[in-house]
Motif scaffolding. Structure first.
Motif, PDB file in Angstrom:
ATOM      1  N   UNK A  36       0.833  -1.210   0.000  1.00  0.00           N
ATOM      2  CA  UNK A  36       0.000   0.000   0.000  1.00  0.00           C
ATOM      3  C   UNK A  36       0.860   1.250   0.000  1.00  0.00           C
ATOM      4  N   UNK A  37       1.899   1.263   0.821  1.00  0.00           N
ATOM      5  CA  UNK A  37       2.744   2.451   0.963  1.00  0.00           C
ATOM      6  C   UNK A  37       3.616   2.691  -0.257  1.00  0.00           C
ATOM      7  N   UNK A  38       4.245   1.628  -0.770  1.00  0.00           N
ATOM      8  CA  UNK A  38       5.228   1.786  -1.849  1.00  0.00           C
ATOM      9  C   UNK A  38       5.154   0.594  -2.801  1.00  0.00           C
ATOM     10  N   UNK A  39       4.115   0.541  -3.641  1.00  0.00           N
ATOM     11  CA  UNK A  39       3.960  -0.622  -4.525  1.00  0.00           C
ATOM     12  C   UNK A  39       5.084  -0.770  -5.539  1.00  0.00           C
ATOM     13  N   UNK A  40       5.722   0.326  -5.949  1.00  0.00           N
ATOM     14  CA  UNK A  40       6.784   0.235  -6.946  1.00  0.00           C
ATOM     15  C   UNK A  40       7.947  -0.621  -6.456  1.00  0.00           C
ATOM     16  N   UNK A  41       8.207  -0.573  -5.167  1.00  0.00           N
ATOM     17  CA  UNK A  41       9.276  -1.401  -4.604  1.00  0.00           C
ATOM     18  C   UNK A  41       8.742  -2.694  -3.999  1.00  0.00           C
ATOM     19  N   UNK A  42       7.700  -2.591  -3.188  1.00  0.00           N
ATOM     20  CA  UNK A  42       7.325  -3.720  -2.358  1.00  0.00           C
ATOM     21  C   UNK A  42       6.518  -4.789  -3.080  1.00  0.00           C
ATOM     22  N   UNK A  43       5.914  -4.491  -4.205  1.00  0.00           N
ATOM     23  CA  UNK A  43       5.214  -5.547  -4.925  1.00  0.00           C
ATOM     24  C   UNK A  43       6.204  -6.641  -5.328  1.00  0.00           C
ATOM     25  N   UNK A  44       7.321  -6.240  -5.948  1.00  0.00           N
ATOM     26  CA  UNK A  44       8.341  -7.211  -6.317  1.00  0.00           C
ATOM     27  C   UNK A  44       9.071  -7.782  -5.127  1.00  0.00           C
ATOM     28  N   UNK A  45       9.370  -6.925  -4.147  1.00  0.00           N
ATOM     29  CA  UNK A  45      10.079  -7.375  -2.951  1.00  0.00           C
ATOM     30  C   UNK A  45       9.285  -8.438  -2.200  1.00  0.00           C
ATOM     31  N   UNK A  46       8.000  -8.179  -1.981  1.00  0.00           N
ATOM     32  CA  UNK A  46       7.181  -9.125  -1.232  1.00  0.00           C
ATOM     33  C   UNK A  46       6.979 -10.423  -2.013  1.00  0.00           C
ATOM     34  N   UNK A  47       6.903 -10.318  -3.329  1.00  0.00           N
ATOM     35  CA  UNK A  47       6.794 -11.529  -4.137  1.00  0.00           C
ATOM     36  C   UNK A  47       8.073 -12.356  -4.007  1.00  0.00           C
ATOM     37  N   UNK A  48       9.216 -11.679  -4.048  1.00  0.00           N
ATOM     38  CA  UNK A  48      10.478 -12.386  -3.881  1.00  0.00           C
ATOM     39  C   UNK A  48      10.600 -13.038  -2.519  1.00  0.00           C
ATOM     40  N   UNK A  49      10.147 -12.352  -1.476  1.00  0.00           N
ATOM     41  CA  UNK A  49      10.262 -12.861  -0.109  1.00  0.00           C
ATOM     42  C   UNK A  49       9.217 -13.922   0.214  1.00  0.00           C
ATOM     43  N   UNK A  50       8.193 -14.043  -0.624  1.00  0.00           N
ATOM     44  CA  UNK A  50       7.169 -15.046  -0.372  1.00  0.00           C
ATOM     45  C   UNK A  50       6.049 -14.582   0.521  1.00  0.00           C
ATOM     46  N   UNK A  51       5.978 -13.285   0.827  1.00  0.00           N
ATOM     47  CA  UNK A  51       4.868 -12.759   1.623  1.00  0.00           C
ATOM     48  C   UNK A  51       3.712 -12.309   0.735  1.00  0.00           C
ATOM     49  N   UNK A  52       3.899 -12.373  -0.567  1.00  0.00           N
ATOM     50  CA  UNK A  52       2.833 -12.204  -1.559  1.00  0.00           C
ATOM     51  C   UNK A  52       2.935 -13.409  -2.491  1.00  0.00           C
ATOM     52  N   UNK A  53       1.862 -14.163  -2.579  1.00  0.00           N
ATOM     53  CA  UNK A  53       1.863 -15.424  -3.328  1.00  0.00           C
ATOM     54  C   UNK A  53       0.842 -15.350  -4.459  1.00  0.00           C
ATOM     55  N   UNK A  54       1.211 -15.862  -5.601  1.00  0.00           N
ATOM     56  CA  UNK A  54       0.277 -15.960  -6.728  1.00  0.00           C
ATOM     57  C   UNK A  54      -0.394 -17.326  -6.682  1.00  0.00           C
ATOM     58  N   UNK A  55      -1.691 -17.330  -6.395  1.00  0.00           N
ATOM     59  CA  UNK A  55      -2.448 -18.570  -6.352  1.00  0.00           C
ATOM     60  C   UNK A  55      -3.008 -18.947  -7.724  1.00  0.00           C
ATOM     61  N   UNK A  56      -3.201 -17.934  -8.565  1.00  0.00           N
ATOM     62  CA  UNK A  56      -3.696 -18.180  -9.916  1.00  0.00           C
ATOM     63  C   UNK A  56      -3.144 -17.092 -10.825  1.00  0.00           C
ATOM     64  N   UNK A  57      -2.679 -17.493 -12.008  1.00  0.00           N
ATOM     65  CA  UNK A  57      -2.086 -16.531 -12.929  1.00  0.00           C
ATOM     66  C   UNK A  57      -0.614 -16.320 -12.645  1.00  0.00           C
ATOM     67  N   UNK A  58       0.029 -15.569 -13.525  1.00  0.00           N
ATOM     68  CA  UNK A  58       1.457 -15.284 -13.407  1.00  0.00           C
ATOM     69  C   UNK A  58       1.666 -13.839 -12.965  1.00  0.00           C
ATOM     70  N   UNK A  59       2.913 -13.501 -12.669  1.00  0.00           N
ATOM     71  CA  UNK A  59       3.223 -12.118 -12.317  1.00  0.00           C
ATOM     72  C   UNK A  59       2.911 -11.186 -13.486  1.00  0.00           C
ATOM     73  N   UNK A  60       3.173 -11.641 -14.698  1.00  0.00           N
ATOM     74  CA  UNK A  60       2.836 -10.823 -15.864  1.00  0.00           C
ATOM     75  C   UNK A  60       1.329 -10.576 -15.932  1.00  0.00           C
ATOM     76  N   UNK A  61       0.538 -11.599 -15.629  1.00  0.00           N
ATOM     77  CA  UNK A  61      -0.920 -11.445 -15.627  1.00  0.00           C
ATOM     78  C   UNK A  61      -1.349 -10.409 -14.588  1.00  0.00           C
ATOM     79  N   UNK A  62      -0.726 -10.455 -13.424  1.00  0.00           N
ATOM     80  CA  UNK A  62      -1.045  -9.483 -12.379  1.00  0.00           C
ATOM     81  C   UNK A  62      -0.701  -8.069 -12.826  1.00  0.00           C
ATOM     82  N   UNK A  63       0.466  -7.896 -13.409  1.00  0.00           N
ATOM     83  CA  UNK A  63       0.876  -6.561 -13.846  1.00  0.00           C
ATOM     84  C   UNK A  63       0.001  -6.049 -14.984  1.00  0.00           C
ATOM     85  N   UNK A  64      -0.477  -6.948 -15.813  1.00  0.00           N
ATOM     86  CA  UNK A  64      -1.392  -6.520 -16.884  1.00  0.00           C
ATOM     87  C   UNK A  64      -2.667  -5.941 -16.282  1.00  0.00           C
ATOM     88  N   UNK A  65      -3.184  -6.575 -15.244  1.00  0.00           N
ATOM     89  CA  UNK A  65      -4.368  -6.040 -14.574  1.00  0.00           C
ATOM     90  C   UNK A  65      -4.062  -4.676 -13.964  1.00  0.00           C
TER      91      UNK A  65
END
Length: 423
Positions: free
Chosen positions: A52-81
């Motif tokens: 919420x505070x800094x999506x430009x950094x933390x979206x990728x950071x949290x995905x890398x750390x595993x605190x944001x998980x993709x249950x359906x679709x790919x990261x590219x699909x998420x970014x397209x949305x």
């Protein structure tokens, strides 16, 4: 916190099909239900606050750390949305995001001050990763820059060969034996192309030990080693003069504080009747800052310039701009090919590093493709010279030269390039 994050996401995702499971178990869906479904889960409330505070950094950071998980679709699909989910014109930056961007902009020169020792460390961070990683997703010639898709059905191998051909044509390689400086020569592919197909004598400089070793090995096996000289050297330490200078995908690592020094040095190294071709990522809008995730994890010290930031330095150097070409969407297609190849060989990449590394690189490739497809990134190709008569008066010569180079490729066994390495 869940309600705050929900309102934020609802403001930027008005179309599409995005489901989010929050750390407290709440599940909500955003968008109009159209398109490929994407399901994201936050495993911690902290990750929700960070994105919420800094999506430009933390979206990728949290995905890398595993605190944001993709249950359906790919990261590219998420970014397209994210990038296409607002019918009013793309991602809406909130006041706190704008303030954070301004803060980064104020301190940009510190991060981009790529003095010689820092430049080498920054290059090693990325390019001294094992060559086995790059073998997983690059073409056979290891071209790690934007390809040139002449046709909609071109594959990556064909498009990368076309890129080298297009650049060589714009360098006006009109006689054998021309001396060429390749600034940021990578694994040697461009130098090998020029030496083999136009008989150039090429000096390539890099700051990567890994790239240097591979480039020298390729030169030794090429049968034309006498035309190739690869050195571990900063371009600022080069002293010879050259008939031609080429730089592909290196200028992004120079940093704004050093633009003037870069072009002043290029003017010094280029002979008075010489031609320089510089191929670099650029932005179509006003000057900005490097994405913080990319700056930390992928390209420390890197920056993608606006045209308005490059032109003054060229003008002051005394070099003349004889041609500028903008390549649109070519890099989006290049990155799509890289991303698909990387994802198909995930287990091999994981064996080289680990799962976290793979997620970080998935985000890097997907976010980069998104930036070229839906945001403000393109490729600039600058043709520069001291003498305005160093290049022909019309651009017809480019096509003529490309036709000649195709003939040279055929003679040298490169016509069927998709099935063999350019060595």
């Amino acid at each position: 916190m869940t309600s705050l994050v929900s309102r934020f996401i609802a403001s930027i995702v008005r179309r599409g099909n995005l489901t989010i499971t929050f750390a407290n178990g709440t599940r909500r869906t955003f968008g109009d239900g159209s398109g490929k479904p994407v399901h994201v889960e936050f495993t911690t409330a902290s990750a929700e606050r960070q994105v919420l505070f800094d999506p430009e950094y933390y979206l990728g950071h949290c995905y890398g750390e595993g605190t944001l998980i993709l249950r359906q679709g790919s990261m590219y699909d998420l970014l397209e949305v994210v990038f296409t989910g607002n019918p009013d014109g793309g991602l809406e930056y909130k006041p706190w995001m704008k303030a954070l961007g301004k803060l980064r902009y104020w301190f940009r020169h510190i991060r981009e001050n790529n003095v010689i020792h820092r430049s080498r460390a920054n290059v090693q961070h990325h390019y001294d990763l094992t060559g086995k990683l790059y073998d997983l997703f690059l073409d056979q010639d290891r071209q790690y820059s934007c390809a040139y898709f002449e046709n909609s059905d071109s594959d990556l191998e064909e498009a990368q060969l076309a890129k080298k051909r297009h650049i060589a044509a714009k360098m006006v390689m009109n006689r054998p034996g021309l001396s060429v400086l390749d600034i940021g020569c990578g694994w040697g592919g461009m130098a090998l192309y020029l030496a083999r197909n136009v008989g150039a004598k090429v000096k390539g400089v890099t700051l990567s030990d890994e790239q240097l070793a591979i480039a020298r090995d390729r030169a030794g096996q090429s049968g034309i080693a006498d035309r190739l000289d690869f050195q571990l050297q900063d371009y600022r330490h080069v002293t010879e003069q050259f008939d031609r200078i080429v730089s592909v995908g290196m200028f992004e690592h120079v940093g704004r504080p050093h633009y003037q020094a870069y072009f002043d040095k290029a003017a010094q190294l280029l002979k008075k009747d010489g031609v320089m071709l510089m191929h670099t990522i650029g932005r179509t809008d006003q000057p900005s800052v490097t994405n913080p995730f990319i700056e930390k994890y992928i390209f420390p010290g890197g920056y993608i310039p606006a045209l308005s930031e490059v032109m003054p330095a060229i003008e002051k150097s005394g070099l003349k701009i004889t041609d500028i070409e903008i390549l649109r969407l070519h890099y989006a297609e290049t990155l799509r090919a890289w991303r698909e190849r990387f994802m198909s060989r995930w287990d091999e990449a994981k064996a080289l590093y680990d799962e976290r590394f793979c997620r970080i690189w998935e985000f890097y490739l997907a976010a980069s493709e998104s930036a070229f497809r839906w945001q403000n990134l393109v490729i600039f190709q600058f043709q520069l010279a001291h003498d305005q008569e160093a290049v022909p008066l019309t651009r017809d010569y480019i096509q003529t030269a490309e036709n000649c180079l195709r003939a040279a490729e055929q003679k040298n066994g490169l016509l069927n390039f998709p099935h063999q390495a350019a060595e």
